[in-house]
Design an enzyme around this catalytic site. Sequence first.
Site, PDB file in Angstrom:
ATOM      1  N   GLN A 347      32.429  38.801  42.530  1.00 39.72           N
ATOM      2  CA  GLN A 347      31.714  37.898  41.646  1.00 39.72           C
ATOM      3  C   GLN A 347      31.934  36.459  42.093  1.00 39.72           C
ATOM      4  OE1 GLN A 347      31.166  39.248  37.853  1.00 39.72           O
ATOM      5  NE2 GLN A 347      29.421  38.032  38.432  1.00 39.72           N
ATOM      6  N   THR A 518      36.307  41.519  35.740  1.00 41.91           N
ATOM      7  CA  THR A 518      36.626  42.830  36.306  1.00 41.91           C
ATOM      8  C   THR A 518      35.319  43.527  36.658  1.00 41.91           C
ATOM      9  OG1 THR A 518      38.681  42.825  35.085  1.00 41.91           O
ATOM     10  CG2 THR A 518      37.985  44.935  35.949  1.00 41.91           C
ATOM     11  N   HIS A 519      34.496  42.822  37.428  1.00 41.12           N
ATOM     12  CA  HIS A 519      33.216  43.383  37.845  1.00 41.12           C
ATOM     13  C   HIS A 519      33.242  43.665  39.341  1.00 41.12           C
ATOM     14  CE1 HIS A 519      31.495  40.772  34.319  1.00 41.12           C
ATOM     15  NE2 HIS A 519      32.226  41.767  33.883  1.00 41.12           N
ATOM     16  N   LEU A 520      34.102  44.582  39.738  1.00 43.37           N
ATOM     17  CA  LEU A 520      34.093  45.004  41.141  1.00 43.37           C
ATOM     18  C   LEU A 520      32.910  45.944  41.328  1.00 43.37           C
ATOM     19  CD1 LEU A 520      37.883  45.790  41.621  1.00 43.37           C
ATOM     20  CD2 LEU A 520      36.672  43.686  42.206  1.00 43.37           C
TER      21      LEU A 520
END
Lengths: 592, 243
Positions: A347, A518-520
Amino acid sequence: MSRKLPAKDVVIVGLGWTGSIMAYELADAGLDVIAIERGPWRNTATDYPPGYAADELRYRIRHDLFLRPEQTTFTFRNKMNQTALPIRSWGAFMPPNGVGGGGVHWNAETWRFLPSDFVARTHLVNRYGADFLPKDMTIQDWGITYDDLEPHYDRFEYLCGTSGQAGNVNGQIIEGGNPFEGPRSRPYPNPPQQQPFGATLFAKAARELGYKPFPQPSGNMSQPYRNPLGVRLGPCTYCGFCEWFGCGNYSKATPQTTILPALLRKQNFSLRDNSEVTRINLDASGKRATGVTFVDTDGNEWEQPADLVILSAYTIFNVQLLLLSGIGEPYDPIADTGTVGRNFTHQTISDVTSFFDPAKFVFNPFIASGAIGMCIDEFNGDNFDHGPHGFVGGGYMGQVQTNGRPIETTPVPPGTPAWGAEWKKAVKENYQSALKPGTGVHGSMYSYRDVYVDLDPTYKDRFGRPLARMTIDFHDNELKQNKFLTDKFAEIFKAMGAKQIKKEYRKGPYDITKYQTTHLCGGAIMGTVPGNSTLNRYLQSWDVPNLFVTGASAFPQNPGYNPTGTVAALAYWTADAIRSKYLKNPGRLIDA
Amino acid sequence: MLDRRTFLAASALWLASSTSLTHASEIREHMPWSPFPSSEPHIERPGPWKFFTADEARAMEAIVDRIIPPDRETPGGKDAGCAVFIDRQLKGPYGASSGLYKLGPYVKGIKQQGSQSPVTPAELYRKGLANLDRICKVNNGGKGFADLSADEQDSVLKTIESGTVEFEDVDAQGFFDALLKDVPEGFFSDPIHGGNRDMVGWKMIGFPGIRYDYRDWIGRHNERYPYPPVSIMGRADWTPHKA
Ligand SMILES: Cc1cc2nc3c(=O)[nH]c(=O)nc-3n(C[C@H](O)[C@H](O)[C@H](O)COP(=O)(O)OP(=O)(O)OC[C@H]3O[C@@H](n4cnc5c(N)ncnc54)[C@H](O)[C@@H]3O)c2cc1C
């Protein structure tokens, strides 16, 4: 030696958002389903009751609801010629653990991607020409369209009771909503949440600058709601303990408050908690999964045979399990072969904090929810002409008031010392009159040839298995994008009358200690042919057709929104494909 | 196959540092529920030091009062209980780095790879305070940190902050970074953790604590919220005085 359990029709690895959706849909189709979850059972009434759920130190600072790195972690480096080192305590992202997964402690910002996001490469090449994209950028089309997903977005939003204002219903643009969104088949199930002072000022200033602000779509209830499964949620109280925390009010859409009560009523579903899947087992041909092996926290190793395996362990755990199980060809960035681990992204977030006159502005920052605020979408995706700017991608931006918790949110103007009397005075003076959006600029990160996941040669988990290794850095395209967006964002705060503005651009190199989201995404991506992807458009493994892999690991690149709306819509789409196609004729849904 | 002995050793370690929720179970046809919370909070009580020695505690109380000095309206770090908070934290899981990844090899990396030090916060404070004491005594005719004037204390802290002073066996700036994180945490976290005594940190800024319901207030724009804070333990004035 592992003990063998009775065979099931379906085994689900991880009972987070997508595991819960898959479990319900497949149990509902009459299949015998078991879910295996690494972390503990979590229950709203007894795990985070309002009487003590609002403990900033315990949940935000010490990460009580999250995975312990000791149980498993990753290694990290920026460049391929560096030695990756383990993430010893969490920083840039925060892996969930336990029943409900990230759903327990997410903000519930619930977005759809733009129609053009799903055909990113085709769209950008058509508009700007292939030379406009950086040479090592590896973005690609998803193999699916917005229209394919629309009914599934709709299902997730109605499951969650998403509170929002539609901007486009069946092609008709609606005042007050996001005019850039793809057409939706009906309005949101609930009206938007109420807005605090700061967001209201932001919207006014944005409108005056010619933008079209709209409320952040929120999975926190604006009013009581009963979902299609008969599960009820209560209205959000704007308590300000949402992101990182469990919601003791049953007001945040989580697997616990939307699906699990209905799922656990089904006699053909069972769950094993505190049990970590260590491997997906294959038969001698290597083309068929026979089930999974898992180890529980008492040290027992078990084998769970099943006809169908659903891997829903979250992005990077999905990729790690594929690599450890020898499924698919590992990506080799030098030869540019293999797919597992490829197109890994995160991100590009940045913050703008603005300071107003304390005599005139009282923002009450503690009156907050994980997803209230006003946003603009003018600079997301390809909503604006990138031609003059020399980069692609973008993001939404907004005054999203997620908390006024004092350890995390006591902003002081630039130039203030870090401690002592002056610091104390500045904290006191600015607490009520500063705005620090929870997520300011929520920018995309596109994929590159040298950003990927593989297995670490040195570091091991507690079982002695190699940790997953992340090689990730920011590229010029993203840094340019962030500079442009951050400046645009700051202009709005200036127009609101801020007397001082602090811009924190996202700068390289990528830093594992700085939390973004936490946007892997990526690493086991979906696509059109086996050569460019690990999964087909139904999230089915090209190599092992009785394996489906849900989650953002399927995203070929990360667009400029939070992922879960799309992650969940894809899970419904996959469940639908299994129910309507795969079960009739188990095998490849698409010929390779 | 996992090596069973490696696994048992590893899982024992894992169990030891976790909550009561660690035993695996099979769940079906009901939502497991127990009449009592499975995650009740841990409450720190006033009382003797648990981690610091008497000398360390004196130095710590002086330090926290320089990081957050008292002023006419609000107590400083010492009276707010910041040293007590840190004492309890260092005695607990935080002090031992429990739950963190502790397998080797330990290699010094680049800044963006994060801390790669095997030193726990408990060790960092123990050694940091010993170094601080030594440096103060050498430079001030035998006086420890707590015996210096406020100005002298500030200038000692500034030399550590700026990296002009080095500690013998531990990173001086790392010690200062820990203070800058831990002291405000003691000032602003819920009083159940031993700091923020009488919610002074919250009163200073107007944070209402865990009131949990602002539905009546979300629409009242630019109005100061009038109610005093509430902690997980409630408020002192809710319980009649016993004495
Ligand atoms: C603090 C925070 C805030 C967020 N806010 C938002 C937001 O506002 N909007 C948004 O769109 N997204 C948000 N997200 C992201 C969101 O939580 C994820 O996109 C979503 O939960 C992904 O669903 P999933 O099913 O893929 O994974 P998860 O929900 O994470 O579920 C995966 C599950 O698998 C389990 N598991 C992992 N490995 C194993 C194994 N080997 N064996 C057994 N079980 C395993 C995990 O314990 C976990 O329970 C947030 C995340 C965090 C951490």
